[in-house]
Design a protein around this motif. Structure first.
Motif, PDB file in Angstrom:
ATOM      1  N   UNK A 118     -11.633  57.630   4.860  1.00 46.91           N
ATOM      2  CA  UNK A 118     -10.949  56.371   5.163  1.00 46.91           C
ATOM      3  C   UNK A 118     -11.115  55.970   6.623  1.00 46.91           C
ATOM      4  N   UNK A 119     -11.257  56.955   7.502  1.00 46.92           N
ATOM      5  CA  UNK A 119     -11.261  56.672   8.938  1.00 46.92           C
ATOM      6  C   UNK A 119     -12.651  56.650   9.569  1.00 46.92           C
ATOM      7  N   UNK A 120     -13.684  56.809   8.758  1.00 48.01           N
ATOM      8  CA  UNK A 120     -15.035  56.861   9.316  1.00 48.01           C
ATOM      9  C   UNK A 120     -15.536  55.503   9.793  1.00 48.01           C
ATOM     10  N   UNK A 121     -15.133  54.444   9.129  1.00 51.80           N
ATOM     11  CA  UNK A 121     -15.613  53.113   9.486  1.00 51.80           C
ATOM     12  C   UNK A 121     -14.599  52.077   9.020  1.00 51.80           C
ATOM     13  N   UNK A 122     -14.776  50.826   9.450  1.00 52.73           N
ATOM     14  CA  UNK A 122     -13.895  49.753   9.007  1.00 52.73           C
ATOM     15  C   UNK A 122     -14.078  49.586   7.499  1.00 52.73           C
ATOM     16  N   UNK A 123     -13.012  49.716   6.716  1.00 54.68           N
ATOM     17  CA  UNK A 123     -13.148  49.697   5.255  1.00 54.68           C
ATOM     18  C   UNK A 123     -13.441  48.302   4.704  1.00 54.68           C
ATOM     19  N   UNK A 124     -13.934  48.264   3.482  1.00 49.85           N
ATOM     20  CA  UNK A 124     -14.275  46.984   2.847  1.00 49.85           C
ATOM     21  C   UNK A 124     -13.034  46.188   2.480  1.00 49.85           C
ATOM     22  N   UNK A 125     -11.852  46.797   2.619  1.00 52.47           N
ATOM     23  CA  UNK A 125     -10.603  46.063   2.382  1.00 52.47           C
ATOM     24  C   UNK A 125     -10.182  45.270   3.624  1.00 52.47           C
ATOM     25  N   UNK A 126     -10.910  45.414   4.706  1.00 48.25           N
ATOM     26  CA  UNK A 126     -10.674  44.563   5.881  1.00 48.25           C
ATOM     27  C   UNK A 126     -11.019  43.123   5.511  1.00 48.25           C
ATOM     28  N   UNK A 127     -10.106  42.198   5.797  1.00 47.40           N
ATOM     29  CA  UNK A 127     -10.323  40.773   5.534  1.00 47.40           C
ATOM     30  C   UNK A 127     -10.682  40.099   6.856  1.00 47.40           C
ATOM     31  N   UNK A 128     -11.869  39.505   6.970  1.00 48.74           N
ATOM     32  CA  UNK A 128     -12.312  38.926   8.235  1.00 48.74           C
ATOM     33  C   UNK A 128     -11.281  37.983   8.862  1.00 48.74           C
ATOM     34  N   UNK A 129     -10.881  38.327  10.084  1.00 49.66           N
ATOM     35  CA  UNK A 129     -10.005  37.498  10.925  1.00 49.66           C
ATOM     36  C   UNK A 129      -8.625  37.255  10.319  1.00 49.66           C
ATOM     37  N   UNK A 130      -8.205  38.060   9.361  1.00 49.90           N
ATOM     38  CA  UNK A 130      -6.944  37.777   8.665  1.00 49.90           C
ATOM     39  C   UNK A 130      -5.747  37.770   9.615  1.00 49.90           C
ATOM     40  N   UNK A 131      -5.624  38.779  10.461  1.00 49.62           N
ATOM     41  CA  UNK A 131      -4.473  38.799  11.355  1.00 49.62           C
ATOM     42  C   UNK A 131      -4.479  37.616  12.319  1.00 49.62           C
ATOM     43  N   UNK A 132      -5.668  37.214  12.758  1.00 49.89           N
ATOM     44  CA  UNK A 132      -5.755  36.062  13.652  1.00 49.89           C
ATOM     45  C   UNK A 132      -5.318  34.789  12.946  1.00 49.89           C
ATOM     46  N   UNK A 133      -5.748  34.625  11.707  1.00 49.96           N
ATOM     47  CA  UNK A 133      -5.349  33.451  10.920  1.00 49.96           C
ATOM     48  C   UNK A 133      -3.848  33.463  10.676  1.00 49.96           C
ATOM     49  N   UNK A 134      -3.325  34.594  10.247  1.00 49.89           N
ATOM     50  CA  UNK A 134      -1.895  34.686   9.939  1.00 49.89           C
ATOM     51  C   UNK A 134      -1.041  34.496  11.189  1.00 49.89           C
ATOM     52  N   UNK A 135      -1.444  35.116  12.277  1.00 47.01           N
ATOM     53  CA  UNK A 135      -0.666  34.979  13.510  1.00 47.01           C
ATOM     54  C   UNK A 135      -0.720  33.554  14.051  1.00 47.01           C
ATOM     55  N   UNK A 136      -1.813  32.848  13.792  1.00 52.84           N
ATOM     56  CA  UNK A 136      -1.899  31.456  14.229  1.00 52.84           C
ATOM     57  C   UNK A 136      -0.873  30.600  13.492  1.00 52.84           C
ATOM     58  N   UNK A 137      -0.732  30.833  12.190  1.00 53.33           N
ATOM     59  CA  UNK A 137       0.308  30.133  11.439  1.00 53.33           C
ATOM     60  C   UNK A 137       1.694  30.536  11.943  1.00 53.33           C
ATOM     61  N   UNK A 138       1.879  31.820  12.226  1.00 50.61           N
ATOM     62  CA  UNK A 138       3.166  32.283  12.732  1.00 50.61           C
ATOM     63  C   UNK A 138       3.487  31.650  14.079  1.00 50.61           C
ATOM     64  N   UNK A 139       2.487  31.520  14.919  1.00 48.64           N
ATOM     65  CA  UNK A 139       2.657  30.875  16.223  1.00 48.64           C
ATOM     66  C   UNK A 139       3.119  29.435  16.052  1.00 48.64           C
ATOM     67  N   UNK A 140       2.492  28.703  15.138  1.00 47.53           N
ATOM     68  CA  UNK A 140       2.879  27.309  14.889  1.00 47.53           C
ATOM     69  C   UNK A 140       4.282  27.220  14.317  1.00 47.53           C
ATOM     70  N   UNK A 141       4.597  28.115  13.384  1.00 51.18           N
ATOM     71  CA  UNK A 141       5.929  28.108  12.778  1.00 51.18           C
ATOM     72  C   UNK A 141       6.993  28.463  13.814  1.00 51.18           C
TER      73      UNK A 141
END
Length: 261
Positions: A118-141
């Motif tokens: 699990x810790x050898x590389x970034x897993x395929x369950x990583x969603x590109x830029x997800x935290x940045x997208x979500x935090x941007x909405x949180x910032x606006x809210x």
């Protein structure tokens, strides 16, 4: 709002620390509002329990085209049960971007992996830029709710390598947020703080902290590939990490597994 009028009295260290900054907030009455990212999983339920001790919480969830809706159903149940003042669900489609086992059917969810794998590389369950997208909405809210606080249940211990679960990432986002909003530019008193209190906690500590605050983990949902009825697969990375943590603190099994027995 005038400085000191129903606000938090805050003393900050010189260095940015998204993990412990929330500990340095001394609340006054009435409570100030915080935006809490709530996926419906174990980590986000814990961070909501932490935030609501000192803030009036607006829960924020996303229907982003993820593989299943069970986590969203859990988020709704948790927001109600944990008495969030409001639950906002944003609809967006990250399937048009793809690149993750959670947003495309072409990439399989890994099953039965060992911790080292699990810790050898970034897993395929990583969603590109997800935290940045979500935090941007949180910032606006946060801006529309006149809030200076955003909470996220990011954790860097179990999933080493996630690029958007690092302290330097949250520092960069917070710096950007305070350049990007009318509220932060116009008022020296209103600067957005990103709180990630679970960032360096083990899964065991996260669960123990949540239990101490009354979190019912049978209501949470973290499985990447559940059955149609929502029963966890018990073999994806998330299920395995949960099971190991619950067993190590004395549970016979993960409470959400017990719920589907």
């Amino acid at each position: 709002m005038k400085a000191g009028a129903g606000r938090l009295t805050r003393k900050w260290s010189n260095g940015f620390n998204p993990v412990n900054s929330w500990r340095r907030c001394v609340s006054s009455s009435p409570k100030e509002t915080a935006i809490v990212l709530l996926s419906g999983g174990l980590d986000s339920a814990t961070v909501l329990a932490i935030a609501r001790e000192r803030f009036r919480c607006v829960a924020l969830s996303f229907d982003y085209g993820q593989r299943h809706k069970h986590e969203l159903l859990a988020a709704n149940e948790l927001a109600t049960h944990m008495k969030a003042s409001k639950h906002v669900v944003v609809n967006l489609d990250l399937r048009v971007i793809g690149g993750s086992a959670l947003t495309t059917d072409d990439i399989k969810v890994p099953k039965g992996r060992k911790n080292d794998d699990m810790s050898k590389s970034i897993p395929v369950t990583y969603v590109p830029a997800r935290n940045t997208i979500f935090l941007s909405y949180a910032m606006a809210l946060a801006e529309t709710h006149e809030s200076d606080h955003v909470f996220i249940g990011a954790n860097a211990v179990d999933y080493s390598g996630y690029p958007d679960c690092r302290p330097e990432y949250f520092q960069a986002f917070q710096n950007m947020a305070n350049l990007a909003t009318k509220r932060s530019v116009e008022s020296e008193e209103s600067k957005l703080e990103v709180h990630a209190p679970l960032l360096n906690w083990t899964k065991q500590k996260i669960i123990q902290e949540g239990l101490a605050r009354g979190v019912d983990y049978s209501m949470t949902h973290s499985c990447y590939d559940p059955a149609e009825n929502g029963a966890p697969c018990e073999s994806c990375d998330s299920c395995q990490l949960r099971r190991t943590a619950f067993l190590e603190i004395g549970f016979k099994e993960d409470p959400v597994v017990s719920r589907y027995r």
